[in-house]
Write a protein that holds these residues in place. Structure first.
Motif, PDB file in Angstrom:
ATOM      1  N   LEU A  65       0.887  -1.396   0.156  1.00 41.95           N
ATOM      2  CA  LEU A  65      -0.120   0.194  -0.148  1.00 41.95           C
ATOM      3  C   LEU A  65       0.812   1.064   0.128  1.00 41.95           C
ATOM      4  N   LEU A  66       2.536   1.433   0.884  1.00 43.22           N
ATOM      5  CA  LEU A  66       2.718   2.047   0.793  1.00 43.22           C
ATOM      6  C   LEU A  66       4.345   1.926   0.679  1.00 43.22           C
ATOM      7  N   LEU A  67       5.438   2.855   0.454  1.00 40.87           N
ATOM      8  CA  LEU A  67       6.774   2.675  -0.112  1.00 40.87           C
ATOM      9  C   LEU A  67       7.323   2.143   1.545  1.00 40.87           C
ATOM     10  N   PRO A  68       8.202   1.453   1.591  1.00 42.06           N
ATOM     11  CA  PRO A  68       9.077   1.081   2.760  1.00 42.06           C
ATOM     12  C   PRO A  68       9.234   2.671   3.766  1.00 42.06           C
ATOM     13  N   SER A  69       8.868   2.497   5.074  1.00 38.47           N
ATOM     14  CA  SER A  69       9.654   3.073   5.844  1.00 38.47           C
ATOM     15  C   SER A  69      10.434   3.487   7.161  1.00 38.47           C
ATOM     16  N   PRO A  70      10.494   4.379   7.328  1.00 36.91           N
ATOM     17  CA  PRO A  70      11.818   4.360   8.379  1.00 36.91           C
ATOM     18  C   PRO A  70      11.762   3.969   9.578  1.00 36.91           C
ATOM     19  N   PRO A  71      12.256   3.211  10.088  1.00 34.01           N
ATOM     20  CA  PRO A  71      12.584   2.520  11.558  1.00 34.01           C
ATOM     21  C   PRO A  71      11.731   3.393  12.174  1.00 34.01           C
ATOM     22  N   GLY A  72      10.718   3.210  13.095  1.00 36.32           N
ATOM     23  CA  GLY A  72       9.779   4.218  14.678  1.00 36.32           C
ATOM     24  C   GLY A  72       8.678   4.608  13.839  1.00 36.32           C
ATOM     25  N   SER A  73       8.606   4.748  12.167  1.00 37.64           N
ATOM     26  CA  SER A  73       7.429   5.470  11.889  1.00 37.64           C
ATOM     27  C   SER A  73       6.070   4.711  11.581  1.00 37.64           C
ATOM     28  N   ILE A  74       5.197   4.976  11.836  1.00 33.39           N
ATOM     29  CA  ILE A  74       4.117   3.969  11.826  1.00 33.39           C
ATOM     30  C   ILE A  74       3.054   4.607  10.570  1.00 33.39           C
ATOM     31  N   PRO A  75       3.236   4.478   9.653  1.00 32.09           N
ATOM     32  CA  PRO A  75       2.725   4.967   8.359  1.00 32.09           C
ATOM     33  C   PRO A  75       0.513   4.843   8.024  1.00 32.09           C
ATOM     34  N   ILE A  76       0.769   4.211   8.213  1.00 31.14           N
ATOM     35  CA  ILE A  76      -1.067   3.440   8.647  1.00 31.14           C
ATOM     36  C   ILE A  76      -1.164   3.509   9.982  1.00 31.14           C
ATOM     37  N   VAL A  77      -2.283   4.238  10.961  1.00 24.67           N
ATOM     38  CA  VAL A  77      -3.295   3.942  12.026  1.00 24.67           C
ATOM     39  C   VAL A  77      -4.213   3.560  11.426  1.00 24.67           C
ATOM     40  N   SER A  78      -4.746   2.538  12.585  1.00 27.88           N
ATOM     41  CA  SER A  78      -5.962   1.501  12.041  1.00 27.88           C
ATOM     42  C   SER A  78      -6.649   1.569  13.362  1.00 27.88           C
ATOM     43  N   VAL A  79      -8.180   2.387  13.070  1.00 25.68           N
ATOM     44  CA  VAL A  79      -8.511   2.252  14.312  1.00 25.68           C
ATOM     45  C   VAL A  79     -10.066   2.391  14.345  1.00 25.68           C
ATOM     46  N   ALA A  80     -10.932   1.901  14.894  1.00 25.43           N
ATOM     47  CA  ALA A  80     -12.503   1.639  14.977  1.00 25.43           C
ATOM     48  C   ALA A  80     -13.815   2.413  15.708  1.00 25.43           C
ATOM     49  N   ALA A  81     -13.935   2.883  14.824  1.00 23.43           N
ATOM     50  CA  ALA A  81     -14.920   4.119  15.462  1.00 23.43           C
ATOM     51  C   ALA A  81     -15.862   3.815  16.766  1.00 23.43           C
ATOM     52  N   ARG A  82     -16.271   4.208  18.015  1.00 20.36           N
ATOM     53  CA  ARG A  82     -17.283   3.842  18.659  1.00 20.36           C
ATOM     54  C   ARG A  82     -18.484   4.505  19.118  1.00 20.36           C
ATOM     55  N   THR A  83     -19.493   3.529  19.577  1.00 21.51           N
ATOM     56  CA  THR A  83     -20.559   4.675  19.985  1.00 21.51           C
ATOM     57  C   THR A  83     -20.918   5.720  20.666  1.00 21.51           C
ATOM     58  N   GLY A  84     -21.287   6.590  20.808  1.00 19.57           N
ATOM     59  CA  GLY A  84     -21.524   7.096  21.940  1.00 19.57           C
ATOM     60  C   GLY A  84     -22.618   8.579  21.803  1.00 19.57           C
ATOM     61  N   THR A  85     -22.739   8.996  23.389  1.00 23.71           N
ATOM     62  CA  THR A  85     -24.178   9.755  22.490  1.00 23.71           C
ATOM     63  C   THR A  85     -24.297  11.471  22.700  1.00 23.71           C
ATOM     64  N   THR A  86     -23.449  11.846  22.854  1.00 21.76           N
ATOM     65  CA  THR A  86     -22.870  12.434  21.997  1.00 21.76           C
ATOM     66  C   THR A  86     -21.892  12.646  21.192  1.00 21.76           C
ATOM     67  N   PHE A  87     -21.573  14.357  20.282  1.00 25.49           N
ATOM     68  CA  PHE A  87     -20.229  13.958  19.305  1.00 25.49           C
ATOM     69  C   PHE A  87     -18.890  14.203  20.355  1.00 25.49           C
ATOM     70  N   MET A  88     -18.719  14.875  21.424  1.00 28.33           N
ATOM     71  CA  MET A  88     -18.103  14.939  22.052  1.00 28.33           C
ATOM     72  C   MET A  88     -17.413  12.981  22.928  1.00 28.33           C
ATOM     73  N   SER A  89     -17.795  12.943  23.617  1.00 28.76           N
ATOM     74  CA  SER A  89     -17.403  11.465  23.957  1.00 28.76           C
ATOM     75  C   SER A  89     -17.011  10.101  22.741  1.00 28.76           C
ATOM     76  N   ARG A  90     -17.899  10.369  21.614  1.00 31.64           N
ATOM     77  CA  ARG A  90     -17.480   9.717  20.673  1.00 31.64           C
ATOM     78  C   ARG A  90     -15.610   9.934  19.704  1.00 31.64           C
ATOM     79  N   TRP A  91     -15.648  11.942  19.867  1.00 30.36           N
ATOM     80  CA  TRP A  91     -14.883  12.052  19.426  1.00 30.36           C
ATOM     81  C   TRP A  91     -13.485  11.966  20.724  1.00 30.36           C
ATOM     82  N   LYS A  92     -13.822  12.221  21.247  1.00 33.57           N
ATOM     83  CA  LYS A  92     -12.525  12.022  22.669  1.00 33.57           C
ATOM     84  C   LYS A  92     -12.458  10.331  22.395  1.00 33.57           C
ATOM     85  N   ALA A  93     -13.409   9.413  22.441  1.00 32.87           N
ATOM     86  CA  ALA A  93     -12.276   8.115  22.071  1.00 32.87           C
ATOM     87  C   ALA A  93     -11.898   8.104  20.790  1.00 32.87           C
ATOM     88  N   LEU A  94     -11.784   8.302  19.499  1.00 31.43           N
ATOM     89  CA  LEU A  94     -11.328   8.580  18.369  1.00 31.43           C
ATOM     90  C   LEU A  94      -9.706   9.210  18.802  1.00 31.43           C
TER      91      LEU A  94
END
Length: 379
Positions: free
Chosen positions: A84-113
């Motif tokens: 997907l990408l070219l090799p990256s230098p040691p210590g780098s994280i070229p792709i960060v993968s997370v999953a959205a979480r449900t919440g009752t408000t924008f603030m709670s969902r944004w903070k969790a992300l």
């Protein structure tokens, strides 16, 4: 019959090993490869993309695609997909993968992300997040729970920059915003756009067709979005029917004893219909069928085991209705351009090969006006 826990492979029975092989199998089918290559193009040319929305019905394998993208340099062992990408230098994280979480408000969902992003980057940062003098490093994701939203945003931006992150992948993106609340949805979209702009990263958001609601929030936000469609296979189309059969064959190859292809292939109408044309649904169904057959002491899966583990009629009907509705909505995104062009250019002559000149353009001092000064013609 009690099945032993599946912790490793040494103590597993042959049936359990095949079950695990189906669970882990990475099948490079047509729709997955097409979506992967479009995402790869976006990451290779990040300047032209801000937010990539990967949309499709439930159960087509979007999470499997997200996992393949998160692997960055190696989608899967033995995969033929390009990195997907070219090799990256040691210590780098070229792709960060997370999953959205449900919440009752924008603030709670944004903070969790934001917290999940910090946990993945896991980079010790100084107290630069709030502008104070440097002190003892704070490990990302630990101790950040008490931070305010602005401090969390600053910490996440600093961490992503430090790690040289090119893309942030968000799975289950439809949980980011309750689209029945337009204000909350706009706030989430603006926050995502700011995070990407501030870090120079591409946000790749996977989710259901509900993600298309982001395009309706405002023209300013939608122009930064690019849509990648990851559809189900439509059995009415010969190419789709062939590709879905190939996917099923690949799952059978991962478990040749428990999933004998020759015996199960006549059940193709059942396999397609009860999975809704989704490869993710098919995988989960086959895993459950193997478990049922193993528990019953059967040497392999039969159509009886498939029937025992299939989804309910109501669920299958809901899958097809949701997929059809989403496909119609996606088609409308690109269905009116010709009509718009026709209305704009109605009665307007098309440009010729002559280079146009700006009307009212001032000439340089001393430059002759050929329409008024006839000296050259008289000479």
């Amino acid at each position: 019959m009690t099945l032993p826990a599946i912790n490793g492979t040494a103590s597993l029975s042959p049936a359990q090993k095949e079950l695990k092989a189906v669970t882990k199998a990475f099948v490079e089918h047509s729709f997955l490869v097409d979506a992967y290559m479009k995402i790869r193009q976006a990451l290779m040319l990040p300047e032209g993309y801000g937010v990539v929305l990967v949309v499709g019905p439930a159960g087509v394998g979007k999470s499997a695609l997200a996992s393949a993208c998160a692997a960055a340099q190696a989608p899967a062992p033995g995969s033929s997909l390009p990195p997907l990408l070219l090799p990256s230098p040691p210590g780098s994280i070229p792709i960060v993968s997370v999953a959205a979480r449900t919440g009752t408000t924008f603030m709670s969902r944004w903070k969790a992300l934001l917290l999940d992003i910090l946990k993945v980057t896991n980079q010790p940062l100084t107290e630069a997040a709030d502008g104070s003098k440097p002190s003892a490093p704070v490990v990302a994701g630990r101790g950040y729970e008490t931070f305010s939203i602005p401090r969390l945003e600053s910490a996440a931006i600093a961490s992503l920059r430090y790690r040289g992150t090119v893309a942030v992948i968000v799975d289950e993106g439809q949980d980011l915003a309750p689209f029945d609340s337009k204000l909350d949805s706009i706030q989430m979209a603006k926050s995502l756009k700011h995070l990407g702009s501030a870090t120079g990263t591409v946000l790749v958001v996977f989710g259901s067709y509900a993600l298309l609601n982001f395009l309706d929030l405002s023209a300013q936000l939608s122009r930064r979005c690019s849509v990648v469609h990851f559809p189900r296979y439509d059995v009415a189309k010969p190419a789709d029917r062939s590709n879905f059969q190939r996917v099923f064959s690949n799952f059978c190859s991962a478990a040749p004893t428990m999933l004998p292809y020759q015996q199960l292939s006549p059940a193709f109408p059942l396999l397609y219909t009860a999975s809704g044309g989704g490869t993710g649904n098919l995988r989960l169904w086959l895993v459950r069928a193997i478990g049922t057959a193993t528990a019953a002491g059967a040497p392999c899966v039969t159509t009886a085991h498939l029937h025992a583990e299939r989804l309910t009629d109501q669920t299958i009907q809901q899958m097809f209705e949701a997929a059809h509705s989403g496909e119609e909505r996606f088609a409308k995104l690109y269905s009116t351009l010709d009509a718009t062009i026709a209305s704009i250019f109605s009665g307007v002559p098309f440009p010729t090969s002559t280079v146009p000149t700006l009307s009212g353009q001032r000439r340089q001092p001393g430059k002759r006006n050929p329409h008024r000064d006839l000296i050259a013609a008289a000479a």
